[in-house]
Design a protein around this motif. Structure first.
Motif, PDB file in Angstrom:
ATOM      1  N   UNK A 447      39.472  43.448  53.236  1.00  0.00           N
ATOM      2  CA  UNK A 447      38.171  42.905  53.652  1.00  0.00           C
ATOM      3  C   UNK A 447      37.570  42.007  52.574  1.00  0.00           C
ATOM      4  N   UNK A 448      37.707  42.422  51.322  1.00  0.00           N
ATOM      5  CA  UNK A 448      37.169  41.628  50.222  1.00  0.00           C
ATOM      6  C   UNK A 448      37.885  40.292  50.098  1.00  0.00           C
ATOM      7  N   UNK A 449      39.206  40.326  50.215  1.00  0.00           N
ATOM      8  CA  UNK A 449      39.973  39.079  50.135  1.00  0.00           C
ATOM      9  C   UNK A 449      39.617  38.165  51.304  1.00  0.00           C
ATOM     10  N   UNK A 450      39.468  38.720  52.492  1.00  0.00           N
ATOM     11  CA  UNK A 450      39.077  37.915  53.665  1.00  0.00           C
ATOM     12  C   UNK A 450      37.720  37.255  53.437  1.00  0.00           C
ATOM     13  N   UNK A 451      36.793  37.982  52.838  1.00  0.00           N
ATOM     14  CA  UNK A 451      35.469  37.414  52.553  1.00  0.00           C
ATOM     15  C   UNK A 451      35.571  36.261  51.564  1.00  0.00           C
ATOM     16  N   UNK A 452      36.440  36.396  50.582  1.00  0.00           N
ATOM     17  CA  UNK A 452      36.641  35.318  49.602  1.00  0.00           C
ATOM     18  C   UNK A 452      37.253  34.085  50.257  1.00  0.00           C
ATOM     19  N   UNK A 453      38.191  34.320  51.185  1.00  0.00           N
ATOM     20  CA  UNK A 453      38.789  33.197  51.933  1.00  0.00           C
ATOM     21  C   UNK A 453      37.719  32.512  52.772  1.00  0.00           C
ATOM     22  N   UNK A 454      36.853  33.302  53.386  1.00  0.00           N
ATOM     23  CA  UNK A 454      35.777  32.759  54.214  1.00  0.00           C
ATOM     24  C   UNK A 454      34.852  31.860  53.399  1.00  0.00           C
ATOM     25  N   UNK A 542      46.252  45.450  40.729  1.00  0.00           N
ATOM     26  CA  UNK A 542      45.942  46.825  41.132  1.00  0.00           C
ATOM     27  C   UNK A 542      47.026  47.753  40.581  1.00  0.00           C
ATOM     28  N   UNK A 543      46.606  48.805  39.819  1.00  0.00           N
ATOM     29  CA  UNK A 543      47.583  49.751  39.297  1.00  0.00           C
ATOM     30  C   UNK A 543      47.765  50.924  40.247  1.00  0.00           C
ATOM     31  N   UNK A 544      48.497  51.921  39.782  1.00  0.00           N
ATOM     32  CA  UNK A 544      48.926  53.002  40.665  1.00  0.00           C
ATOM     33  C   UNK A 544      47.787  53.870  41.165  1.00  0.00           C
ATOM     34  N   UNK A 545      46.574  53.781  40.545  1.00  0.00           N
ATOM     35  CA  UNK A 545      45.435  54.541  41.047  1.00  0.00           C
ATOM     36  C   UNK A 545      44.570  53.728  42.006  1.00  0.00           C
ATOM     37  N   UNK A 546      44.910  52.459  42.181  1.00  0.00           N
ATOM     38  CA  UNK A 546      44.169  51.623  43.114  1.00  0.00           C
ATOM     39  C   UNK A 546      42.854  51.098  42.571  1.00  0.00           C
ATOM     40  N   UNK A 547      42.720  51.019  41.246  1.00  0.00           N
ATOM     41  CA  UNK A 547      41.485  50.462  40.676  1.00  0.00           C
ATOM     42  C   UNK A 547      41.393  48.975  41.016  1.00  0.00           C
ATOM     43  N   UNK A 548      40.311  48.549  41.640  1.00  0.00           N
ATOM     44  CA  UNK A 548      40.216  47.160  42.090  1.00  0.00           C
ATOM     45  C   UNK A 548      39.810  46.203  40.974  1.00  0.00           C
ATOM     46  N   UNK A 549      40.445  45.045  40.933  1.00  0.00           N
ATOM     47  CA  UNK A 549      40.066  43.970  40.007  1.00  0.00           C
ATOM     48  C   UNK A 549      39.881  42.696  40.832  1.00  0.00           C
ATOM     49  N   UNK A 550      38.748  42.558  41.515  1.00  0.00           N
ATOM     50  CA  UNK A 550      38.530  41.404  42.400  1.00  0.00           C
ATOM     51  C   UNK A 550      38.529  40.065  41.679  1.00  0.00           C
ATOM     52  N   UNK A 551      38.305  40.065  40.365  1.00  0.00           N
ATOM     53  CA  UNK A 551      38.392  38.820  39.600  1.00  0.00           C
ATOM     54  C   UNK A 551      39.743  38.152  39.828  1.00  0.00           C
ATOM     55  N   UNK A 552      40.794  38.952  39.867  1.00  0.00           N
ATOM     56  CA  UNK A 552      42.136  38.395  40.063  1.00  0.00           C
ATOM     57  C   UNK A 552      42.366  37.957  41.503  1.00  0.00           C
ATOM     58  N   UNK A 553      41.800  38.691  42.478  1.00  0.00           N
ATOM     59  CA  UNK A 553      41.962  38.272  43.877  1.00  0.00           C
ATOM     60  C   UNK A 553      41.258  36.938  44.111  1.00  0.00           C
ATOM     61  N   UNK A 554      40.069  36.808  43.516  1.00  0.00           N
ATOM     62  CA  UNK A 554      39.310  35.558  43.670  1.00  0.00           C
ATOM     63  C   UNK A 554      40.120  34.388  43.116  1.00  0.00           C
ATOM     64  N   UNK A 555      40.750  34.606  41.955  1.00  0.00           N
ATOM     65  CA  UNK A 555      41.577  33.554  41.368  1.00  0.00           C
ATOM     66  C   UNK A 555      42.767  33.227  42.262  1.00  0.00           C
TER      67      UNK A 555
END
Length: 585
Positions: A447-454, A542-555
């Motif tokens: 959902x977060x990535x879709x919002x960034x694409x939008x 994202x590591x094995x615990x699923x900690x989110x780093x949206x800075x990288x998704x935005x990039x």
């Protein structure tokens, strides 16, 4: 010397007056030699006035316990005031103001406890202070930083993390990860490592150590002597590595030697059996590893801290108490006592009992207490144990920090494959489908990535989240949505091996003939399971615990829509792409 004398008097006579010490103290790593520095003399005088219980307290780092309002609770107060804990590790997520209040409260309890020593307050802040402070700056994971190939980027990330951490009351960070990730199926290190090449990991490790410590936060190289070639998660079981001594010395030890050479003040042990050194005991409990290898052969004079002792690799086999005594006798200075309160108290009591019985010698205990006190003096904790709440909020909300994080992220994004699929045009009103798996039960990633694409695209966006291992029905639904779309973005995630359903999802979408860009959110090896995809981007986010780093998704979204990618693979993808692969537009 007057200030030091005043300090000694105030502490040892039980006064609440704590005068500055650091201005007169030697700023070395606390090494003792034939000629004792003023700092060494101060430390020895403090130790002579300490009870055995107070000394043992300096050797134990309990994790804190919280109230419903996320402040430290009565159990935590007892650990500090009744059991004399000299350090703590803090978990949980709070905003900067609450974090500063939290850590100040811990220090107040310590200040009102004989012998009034300040606390070392630690946390895992591998991807920035954001890991535990909600309004702080999130940075790319270490593998993403490795993909930039820029030691300056590594140092800048560490500097900003240190500034934000120190402002919110942390003075010790369990970073950088110095493990060389030579095993693609490693279930616990993965994107937490800078990469698979010893030289890259060494240079990045040294850069980050300087970035942290030059800005007032203790750095920790972990997990000694290397956790990068394991196939077992030490949180769940005891791992062993079978490579020979030459492999250990040429591949896994150099980053730790680079850390020592860079002046690292702390090294964390690995709960891993290193067959080349000790076939019976994990490094955390092995005198051959901690004293023989790390101290005597590699010359480390700083502080050795264990990894969390509640992890199954240790707790299940030896138990908290026995393991604590073994670790200190092996050469560890601080035992990280995580787990429940009973396990923590078992740690304190076992060490105390061992000292009384002679199983743990006073000389051995004093060695570690000296190192702990030396670290507290070096980082001026006697003078600066509290933080200002307003300054904490200001420090983590610096626009320049966020800009640096965004720039490092852009330089990390790696375009591994592109068969005339990318970039997508942000000005065209095309319908983009974003579809991929939930991660540990959460749909927020897609959902977060879709919002960034939008936000990025002039066209419309549809999103569809499948289960972690996409089912046949879900894949059919995604394909139907794809038939209506003009272009497709498919994030995938694997902490170790990619679920078969995710690979099938990408393959079926590729068959639609529409432009498909796959984006690995975790390990960069995902493409091995769907090599026919038209375009592939690695984010290492994202590591094995699923900690989110949206800075990288935005990039990554920026790169998909035309921003020049800057990353080069810090690992090889067997049979497909070599180390160093990185395309540009």
């Amino acid at each position: 010397m007057k200030k030091m004398s005043a300090f000694i008097s105030s502490v040892l006579m039980g006064s609440t007056l704590l005068l500055p010490l650091s201005a007169s103290a030697d700023q070395s790593n606390g090494n003792t030699g034939p000629v004792k520095s003023p700092k060494d003399k101060v430390i020895e005088q403090i130790i002579t006035k300490m009870t055995d219980k107070e000394k043992i307290g300096q050797l134990v780092m309990p994790s804190t316990h919280d109230t419903e309002s996320k402040m430290p609770n009565e159990d935590t107060r007892k650990l500090i005031q009744n059991y004399k804990a000299g350090s703590v590790i803090v978990y949980g997520a709070r905003d900067a103001r609450t974090t500063a209040q939290y850590n100040n409260q811990l220090q107040k309890w310590a200040a009102n406890t004989s012998p009034k020593l300040p606390l070392l307050v630690s946390a895992d802040l591998e991807f920035g202070t954001k890991q535990h402070v909600t309004d702080a700056t999130p940075f790319p994971r270490q593998m993403g930083i490795g993909a930039t190939r820029q030691a300056k980027a590594a140092k800048d990330v560490a500097k900003i993390t240190a500034l934000e951490a120190k402002a919110t009351g942390f003075n010790w960070n369990y970073s950088p990860v110095a493990d060389v990730n030579t095993n693609p199926a490693n279930p616990v290190i993965g994107v937490r490592s800078f990469g698979e090449k010893t030289s890259l990991v060494s240079s990045m490790t040294a850069a980050q150590i300087k970035g942290y410590q030059e800005n007032g936060v203790v750095a920790t190289a972990k997990h000694f002597p290397g956790h990068g070639d394991t196939s077992v998660d030490s949180h769940l079981g005891l791992a062993a590595v079978t490579y020979d001594r030459e492999t250990l010395e040429t591949v896994h030890l150099p980053p730790f030697q680079a850390a020592i050479d860079a002046g690292v003040d702390s090294i964390m042990t690995a709960h891993v059996i290193i067959n080349a050194i000790d076939k019976d005991l994990p490094a955390t409990l092995s005198k051959r590893v901690l004293t023989g290898l790390l101290r005597n052969e590699m010359g480390f004079k700083g502080l050795i801290v264990t990894d969390a002792m509640s992890m199954h690799a240790i707790a299940k086999e030896w138990g908290a108490g026995q393991a604590a005594v073994m670790a200190v006798n092996a050469g560890a200075d601080i035992v990280m006592a995580t787990g429940n309160l009973d396990e923590q108290l078992e740690t304190f009591n076992a060490l105390s009992d061992a000292m009384k019985s002679g199983q743990l010698s006073e000389r051995r205990v004093n060695e570690s207490v000296k190192r702990v006190l030396a670290l507290k003096i070096k980082y001026k904790l006697f003078d600066h144990r509290y933080v200002d709440l307003e300054e904490a909020v200001t420090a983590v909300n610096q626009p320049a920090h966020k800009e640096t994080a965004a720039e490092v992220a852009r330089k990390s994004i790696t375009l591994v494959k592109n068969e005339n699929v990318l970039p997508f045009n942000p000005t065209e009103k095309k319908l983009t489908l974003v579809t991929g798996p939930e991660i540990y039960g959460s749909t927020n990633f897609i959902n977060s990535i879709a919002s960034m694409v939008d936000e990025k695209s002039a066209g419309n966006v549809k999103s569809f989240t499948t289960s972690e291992d996409s089912t046949t029905t879900e894949i059919q639904q995604a394909v139907k949505l794809a038939e209506q779309a003009d272009q497709i973005i498919v994030p995938t995630f694997s902490p170790s091996e990619l679920p078969a359903g995710q690979a099938k999802l990408v393959k079926e979408l590729q068959k639609t003939g529409k432009p498909v860009a796959a984006v690995s959110l975790g390990l960069p090896y995902d493409v091995k399971d769907y090599p026919e995809v038209g375009a592939y981007i690695s984010t290492y986010s994202v590591e094995r615990w699923g900690s989110p780093v949206p800075t990288s998704w935005k990039a990554a979204v920026d790169v998909i829509f035309g921003t020049q990618p800057g990353g080069k693979l810090p690992v090889s993808i067997e049979g497909l792409y070599p180390y160093g692969r990185g395309l540009t537009y």
